[in-house]
Write a protein that holds these residues in place. Structure first.
Motif, short mmCIF file in Angstrom:
data_model
loop_
_atom_site.label_atom_id
_atom_site.label_comp_id
_atom_site.label_asym_id
_atom_site.label_seq_id
_atom_site.Cartn_x
_atom_site.Cartn_y
_atom_site.Cartn_z
N GLY A 77 51.49 45.62 2.40
CA GLY A 77 51.10 46.41 1.24
C GLY A 77 52.08 47.57 1.12
O GLY A 77 52.36 48.24 2.10
N ILE A 78 52.60 47.77 -0.07
CA ILE A 78 53.54 48.86 -0.31
C ILE A 78 52.93 49.78 -1.36
O ILE A 78 52.58 49.33 -2.45
N ALA A 79 52.79 51.04 -1.01
CA ALA A 79 52.29 52.04 -1.94
C ALA A 79 53.43 52.98 -2.28
O ALA A 79 53.96 53.66 -1.40
N LEU A 80 53.84 53.00 -3.55
CA LEU A 80 54.89 53.89 -4.02
C LEU A 80 54.22 55.16 -4.52
O LEU A 80 53.47 55.12 -5.50
N LEU A 81 54.48 56.26 -3.86
CA LEU A 81 53.72 57.49 -4.08
C LEU A 81 54.30 58.40 -5.14
O LEU A 81 53.60 59.24 -5.67
N ASN A 82 55.54 58.28 -5.46
CA ASN A 82 56.18 59.21 -6.37
C ASN A 82 55.93 58.78 -7.82
O ASN A 82 56.63 57.92 -8.35
N ALA A 83 54.95 59.40 -8.47
CA ALA A 83 54.59 59.03 -9.84
C ALA A 83 55.72 59.31 -10.82
O ALA A 83 55.74 58.76 -11.92
#
Length: 166
Positions: A77-83
């Motif tokens: 699972g990859i969560a990209l945090l920079n909106a």
């Protein structure tokens, strides 16, 4: 027993009050047919999967501080945090992962080739510290992404309605 329950409630409430929320773009992937493989091939393929994903992350300039990687046995699972990243950063990353997988499969022995399915979603979720004291995420978004991924076919990227609309 009542005191124990009160302490648990207090700890959960206190923990949640210190949590942060963030708009997260998700990419979830897993290996098709993993459980049918021998343990030796499973180990080899997980190592190959890690290299494929690392190459895609590097190629897309996804910094360590802007992501959370969640290994889940035969997937990640990859969560990209920079909106502030581009609206399609999760789709671009997914396409890059499939390109790197194709390159790997072209060079791999037949027994070590594999397919993956990818689910893409986005949501405002909670940034937490997990049981291993590592950064992690929790919330509806991560759960929905896993379900979307489970509906995809081999080497297919399936996106949520929200991602499609955006």
């Amino acid at each position: 027993n009542l005191t124990f329950s009160s302490n648990i409630c207090y700890c959960v409430c206190k923990s949640m009050s210190n949590s942060n929320t963030a708009f997260i773009r998700y990419v979830f992937l897993d290996i098709i047919g993993y459980s049918k493989l021998t343990i030796e091939v499973q180990a080899f393929i997980v190592e190959a999967l890690n290299k494929v994903v690392q190459a895609a992350l590097k190629g897309n300039k996804v910094q360590k501080k802007g992501r959370v990687l969640i290994p889940v046995g035969d997937g990640i699972g990859i969560a990209l945090l920079n909106a502030a990243r581009k609206y399609d950063s999760h789709i671009r990353l997914s396409l890059s992962i499939l390109r790197h997988l194709e390159e790997y499969n072209q060079q791999a022995d037949e027994k070590n080739k594999f397919q993956m399915r990818i689910g893409v979603h986005q949501n405002t979720d909670i940034l937490i510290t997990d049981i291993n004291e590592m950064p992690n995420v929790a919330g509806t978004g991560i759960n929905v992404t896993a379900r979307i991924m489970g509906l995809a076919d081999g080497n297919q990227i399936l996106v949520s309605r929200g991602v499609y609309d955006e």
